[in-house]
Design a protein around this motif. Sequence first.
Motif, PDB file in Angstrom:
ATOM      1  N   ILE A  11       0.835  -1.204   0.000  1.00 55.36           N
ATOM      2  CA  ILE A  11       0.000   0.000   0.000  1.00 55.36           C
ATOM      3  C   ILE A  11       0.867   1.250   0.000  1.00 55.36           C
ATOM      4  O   ILE A  11       0.616   2.206  -0.745  1.00 55.36           O
ATOM      5  N   LEU A  12       1.914   1.247   0.825  1.00 57.28           N
ATOM      6  CA  LEU A  12       2.808   2.406   0.847  1.00 57.28           C
ATOM      7  C   LEU A  12       3.505   2.580  -0.496  1.00 57.28           C
ATOM      8  O   LEU A  12       3.665   3.713  -0.984  1.00 57.28           O
ATOM      9  N   HIS A  13       3.915   1.479  -1.109  1.00 54.55           N
ATOM     10  CA  HIS A  13       4.574   1.516  -2.419  1.00 54.55           C
ATOM     11  C   HIS A  13       3.623   2.105  -3.463  1.00 54.55           C
ATOM     12  O   HIS A  13       4.019   2.939  -4.289  1.00 54.55           O
ATOM     13  N   ALA A  14       2.358   1.691  -3.409  1.00 54.71           N
ATOM     14  CA  ALA A  14       1.391   2.104  -4.426  1.00 54.71           C
ATOM     15  C   ALA A  14       1.158   3.603  -4.415  1.00 54.71           C
ATOM     16  O   ALA A  14       1.050   4.234  -5.486  1.00 54.71           O
ATOM     17  N   VAL A  15       1.076   4.198  -3.235  1.00 55.19           N
ATOM     18  CA  VAL A  15       0.758   5.626  -3.149  1.00 55.19           C
ATOM     19  C   VAL A  15       2.003   6.504  -3.114  1.00 55.19           C
ATOM     20  O   VAL A  15       1.904   7.736  -3.118  1.00 55.19           O
ATOM     21  N   GLY A  16       3.177   5.874  -3.070  1.00 57.26           N
ATOM     22  CA  GLY A  16       4.424   6.633  -3.071  1.00 57.26           C
ATOM     23  C   GLY A  16       4.862   7.130  -1.716  1.00 57.26           C
ATOM     24  O   GLY A  16       5.643   8.080  -1.626  1.00 57.26           O
ATOM     25  N   ALA A  17       4.372   6.487  -0.627  1.00 56.89           N
ATOM     26  CA  ALA A  17       4.789   6.883   0.717  1.00 56.89           C
ATOM     27  C   ALA A  17       6.135   6.240   1.049  1.00 56.89           C
ATOM     28  O   ALA A  17       6.370   5.070   0.725  1.00 56.89           O
ATOM     29  N   PRO A  18       7.025   6.957   1.700  1.00 55.76           N
ATOM     30  CA  PRO A  18       8.350   6.392   2.009  1.00 55.76           C
ATOM     31  C   PRO A  18       8.269   5.368   3.133  1.00 55.76           C
ATOM     32  O   PRO A  18       7.349   5.392   3.963  1.00 55.76           O
ATOM     33  N   GLN A  19       9.227   4.476   3.160  1.00 61.35           N
ATOM     34  CA  GLN A  19       9.313   3.527   4.265  1.00 61.35           C
ATOM     35  C   GLN A  19       9.754   4.256   5.530  1.00 61.35           C
ATOM     36  O   GLN A  19      10.690   5.047   5.507  1.00 61.35           O
ATOM     37  N   HIS A  20       9.087   3.975   6.626  1.00 57.24           N
ATOM     38  CA  HIS A  20       9.473   4.551   7.912  1.00 57.24           C
ATOM     39  C   HIS A  20      10.678   3.777   8.441  1.00 57.24           C
ATOM     40  O   HIS A  20      10.756   2.552   8.280  1.00 57.24           O
ATOM     41  N   PRO A  21      11.634   4.439   9.073  1.00 59.31           N
ATOM     42  CA  PRO A  21      12.819   3.724   9.579  1.00 59.31           C
ATOM     43  C   PRO A  21      12.488   2.575  10.526  1.00 59.31           C
ATOM     44  O   PRO A  21      13.208   1.570  10.552  1.00 59.31           O
ATOM     45  N   ASP A  22      11.402   2.694  11.278  1.00 60.90           N
ATOM     46  CA  ASP A  22      11.041   1.642  12.227  1.00 60.90           C
ATOM     47  C   ASP A  22      10.463   0.409  11.550  1.00 60.90           C
ATOM     48  O   ASP A  22      10.232  -0.611  12.214  1.00 60.90           O
ATOM     49  N   ASP A  23      10.210   0.487  10.239  1.00 56.92           N
ATOM     50  CA  ASP A  23       9.578  -0.621   9.525  1.00 56.92           C
ATOM     51  C   ASP A  23      10.562  -1.432   8.696  1.00 56.92           C
ATOM     52  O   ASP A  23      10.162  -2.276   7.891  1.00 56.92           O
ATOM     53  N   ALA A  24      11.845  -1.202   8.887  1.00 56.10           N
ATOM     54  CA  ALA A  24      12.844  -1.909   8.078  1.00 56.10           C
ATOM     55  C   ALA A  24      12.836  -3.411   8.327  1.00 56.10           C
ATOM     56  O   ALA A  24      13.281  -4.187   7.470  1.00 56.10           O
ATOM     57  N   ASP A  25      12.334  -3.829   9.501  1.00 56.77           N
ATOM     58  CA  ASP A  25      12.342  -5.250   9.838  1.00 56.77           C
ATOM     59  C   ASP A  25      11.002  -5.934   9.582  1.00 56.77           C
ATOM     60  O   ASP A  25      10.793  -7.065  10.015  1.00 56.77           O
ATOM     61  N   LEU A  26      10.094  -5.268   8.884  1.00 56.13           N
ATOM     62  CA  LEU A  26       8.820  -5.921   8.580  1.00 56.13           C
ATOM     63  C   LEU A  26       9.061  -7.195   7.772  1.00 56.13           C
ATOM     64  O   LEU A  26       9.917  -7.228   6.883  1.00 56.13           O
ATOM     65  N   PRO A  27       8.288  -8.271   8.044  1.00 54.84           N
ATOM     66  CA  PRO A  27       8.526  -9.525   7.333  1.00 54.84           C
ATOM     67  C   PRO A  27       8.004  -9.546   5.904  1.00 54.84           C
ATOM     68  O   PRO A  27       8.394 -10.409   5.123  1.00 54.84           O
ATOM     69  N   GLY A  28       7.128  -8.610   5.540  1.00 54.15           N
ATOM     70  CA  GLY A  28       6.524  -8.640   4.220  1.00 54.15           C
ATOM     71  C   GLY A  28       7.332  -7.933   3.158  1.00 54.15           C
ATOM     72  O   GLY A  28       8.310  -7.227   3.435  1.00 54.15           O
ATOM     73  N   SER A  29       6.904  -8.119   1.921  1.00 54.24           N
ATOM     74  CA  SER A  29       7.519  -7.464   0.762  1.00 54.24           C
ATOM     75  C   SER A  29       6.422  -6.830  -0.076  1.00 54.24           C
ATOM     76  O   SER A  29       5.282  -7.283  -0.081  1.00 54.24           O
TER      77      SER A  29
END
Length: 480
Positions: free
Chosen positions: A339-357
Amino acid sequence: MKPTNMLVIMSDEHNPRVLGASGHPIIRTPNLDALAARGTRFSDAACNSPICVPSRASFATGRYVHQIRFWDNAMPYDGSVPSWGHRLQQAGHAVTSIGKLHFRSAEDDNGFDEEILPMHVIGGVGMLPHLLRKEVRPSKATLKLAAEAGPGQSSYQDYDEKITDAAVEWIKARAGQRGGKPWTLFVSLVCPHFPLISRPEFYNLYPEDQVPLPMLYGADERPSHPFIDAMRIVQCYDEGFDSETKIRRAIAAYFGMVSFLDHNIGRLMRALEEAGLMDSTRVLYTSDHGDNLGCRGLWGKSNMYQDSVAVPLIMAGPDIPAGHVCHEPVTLVDAFPTILHAVGAPQHPDDADLPGSSLFDVMRGLTHPRDVLSEYHAVGSVTGAFMLRRGSLKFIHYAGMEPQLFDLRTDPWETRNLAADPDWAGPRRDCEAALRAICDPDVMDALAFADQAARIEAVGGREAIFAQAMHGYTPAPTAA
């Protein structure tokens, strides 16, 4: 990839086999089939827990259930773990939900600018009997499933109609809008979740004498495993199905509700088209889990068989390959980065360890083959169940019980457990090692029971819970 608006549609309890695009012989889902034809269908998608509340918590946060500890339908998401909605808000994107969320309360900050017609857990506490996993007692509420099944009206269908009406109006209000950051709209419908009651115009699409009987339904075909055997005692749905007529009626009703769901999705697609937003909006459709639908004598969800744990997942819109089928295993935690990729929102630094792609990367083969996880710690489970998918292999670890291993490529109905086969000892070891690289299942099983014990104590103990009124499912909100 150019950012666009994002329409996320979630249904409840949609078995992905019951979809025309998946090859079902009689189901009528023309709108979902059209969505798949102009986009990409993920044939091997799964939820992260085959029951509503923890599955939706994982979907919202992009994290596995053991990471966020919203274990069951009495321990709902409360906004304390950042969701994709929170991240969109922080990046300046508008984000709205319409319909079922099944979180703790609308009073919590759940990551939406507005919650329209929300459904949350009962009384902000949910279904407390789900905490009593060691209490192997039949649930009388489950016997209503067969008794109620058939044609008719239901509050869930009325609710879904109101959700769709509200979503259509929301989309219309954005007709012709240009400029500004892309928005995200989450439309969450309830059908085909039981009760298995379908409006006659949809029920009558499926004559009872023509609907197929469940696979592996005969007494000599049903698998036996301690986890499943205990589940049959607690979730004794099948005891109410004492005739073939009742079985066929239930399946016809489920099919009718799937077609009703498809009808509502068609209304959403027409609203996008009429508002001139189709070319600037990507669409993601999925469900929170599946439904056993009588297969193996099981109904509802709550186990790791494909009918319960697998979900439909379709994406369509700009930059999404049309008519494509992606066979890489994916799960609902992949929705967060997508969803973030689709709308062009940047990755939050705290989300670098999310298990999804991001599914945009998965569908293009830009990710390495991944191991994906689902787990179950809720009603009827006398121990924790952990499912790992690695390609076509599906490994299930039950804490304190014998595991299961299936090769879905050659055995899509999971009839041959390969876990004890010496020829499969190597793949079994590899799968177990991969699971333990994600988490220690036995430690997490103990953690779930400890959290649930604390919750039981906090609400007054077992007897107080047993004295509570039993609900077979969450009522539709009266305000809807």
